[in-house]
Design an enzyme around this catalytic site. Structure first.
Site, short mmCIF file in Angstrom:
data_model
loop_
_atom_site.label_atom_id
_atom_site.label_comp_id
_atom_site.label_asym_id
_atom_site.label_seq_id
_atom_site.Cartn_x
_atom_site.Cartn_y
_atom_site.Cartn_z
N HIS A 72 62.89 -51.58 -32.93
CA HIS A 72 61.94 -53.29 -32.54
C HIS A 72 60.92 -52.79 -33.81
O HIS A 72 59.76 -52.43 -33.64
CB HIS A 72 60.47 -52.85 -31.44
CG HIS A 72 61.51 -53.07 -29.59
ND1 HIS A 72 62.09 -53.83 -29.60
CD2 HIS A 72 62.74 -52.25 -29.74
CE1 HIS A 72 63.04 -54.10 -28.54
NE2 HIS A 72 63.15 -53.27 -28.17
N CYS A 112 68.02 -54.85 -30.50
CA CYS A 112 67.81 -53.86 -29.49
C CYS A 112 69.30 -54.78 -28.35
O CYS A 112 69.71 -54.67 -28.22
CB CYS A 112 66.30 -53.99 -28.20
SG CYS A 112 66.86 -52.87 -27.31
N GLU A 119 59.70 -55.88 -34.89
CA GLU A 119 58.33 -56.10 -34.47
C GLU A 119 57.12 -55.99 -33.87
O GLU A 119 56.01 -56.27 -33.52
CB GLU A 119 58.64 -57.77 -33.35
CG GLU A 119 58.50 -57.05 -31.96
CD GLU A 119 60.49 -56.67 -31.66
OE1 GLU A 119 61.11 -55.62 -32.47
OE2 GLU A 119 60.77 -56.57 -30.66
#
Lengths: 83, 221
Positions: free
Chosen positions: B193, B85, B195
């Site tokens: 994302h 990002c 994660e």
């Protein structure tokens, strides 16, 4: 002496300008017709201490290329003057 | 294997990244952006957030942080670098990845799960995936609209550098691009994302295959 500098940064021709596209759609909705080829940009105004005009412009151009614009998608117009 | 997760003033996904990497067996630790020594690390992650407030342009100020000078040499050494990002935006501003991220088409901040399609498995982020594999991973950005000129796009295609595409383009990105790599494949940037997609309990575990690939690609310093 201090030289007044204007740097105007715009997206390069051919790079889509989503902000301009949105504004161009909004204007007719408000009754402002006939607007086309709208582009957005950002203007920086500052004073620059330099020995002469040429060196002021040279340093301002370097600043525009290094930080004020992203040369991958933007171009910068650098000139002496005020708005 | 040690992974440095770089923290800029305004980063806000560093603990998500840290947790995900540690869960996958890496030993991740935070690195302050003013540090300029990355030698001890086997990989580096630039997490999401709003480095330096995203002032001027996302990544425009962050690229001049001391850590970024060291990151150029780190990337050139072949060790894996991942920008997520805002981290992707920083990598493009720094010239470590080609092109640029600009405002989303429609000027909408987008925060939602999207379906990605793996386009290349040559990168450190996708080695363990397969081409065509679909992954549901959240996006959370205002400037995720990948932009580049024709020559850069042709070069990305020629060198198999398009890593992930959106199945349904949410932001106007050229060629539906969600993530790219450098020519060598060791530097990867993506807007989604992974994660935040580590557990089905929280919506999706599809980020695991990507971060497992990254952890599996770490090169001992």
């Amino acid at each position: 002496m201090n030289y007044p500098i204007l740097v105007h940064v715009t997206l390069r021709a051919g790079i889509a300008d989503p902000e301009a596209a949105t504004i161009e759609r909004a204007l007719p909705a408000l009754g402002f017709s006939g607007v086309s080829h709208l582009r957005t940009g950002k203007t920086f105004r500052f004073e620059l201490a330099a020995s002469d005009e040429a060196s002021a412009l040279e340093r301002a151009t370097a600043m525009a290329e290094r930080l004020l614009s992203n040369p991958v998608i933007e171009s910068a117009d650098v000139r002496l003057g005020t708005l | 294997m040690r992974v440095g997760v770089v923290v800029f003033p305004g980063s806000n996904c560093e603990y998500d990244a840290l947790g995900a990497l540690n869960e996958l067996g890496a030993s991740a630790e935070l690195v302050w952006h003013a540090d300029s020594d990355l030698d001890a690390f086997d990989g580096v992650v630039l997490p999401g957030g709003f480095a330096h407030g995203d002032y001027l342009r996302p990544g425009a100020i962050a690229r001049f942080s001391p850590v970024m000078g060291a990151l150029g040499a780190f990337a050139a050494s072949g060790r894996p670098v991942l920008g997520i990002c805002n981290g992707f935006q920083v990598l493009t501003e720094a010239g470590l990845l080609p092109g640029a991220l600009q405002k989303n088409r429609g000027l909408t901040f987008l925060s939602m799960p999207v379906t990605l399609v793996v386009a290349s498995t040559r990168s450190v982020l996708t080695r363990g995936a397969r081409v065509g594999q679909e992954l549901v991973i959240p996006i959370n950005h205002f400037s995720g609209n990948y932009t580049c000129d024709d020559a850069t796009h042709a070069s990305l295609l020629a060198h198999d550098q398009i890593v992930l595409r959106y199945a349904d383009n949410p932001n106007g990105s050229r060629d539906d691009i969600a993530g790219i790599s450098n020519e060598a494949g060791n530097v990867v940037g993506l807007m989604p994302h992974p994660e935040r997609a580590m557990s089905t309990l929280l919506g999706s575990a599809d980020g695991r295959v990507l971060l497992e690939s990254f952890v599996g690609s770490l090169v001992r310093a």
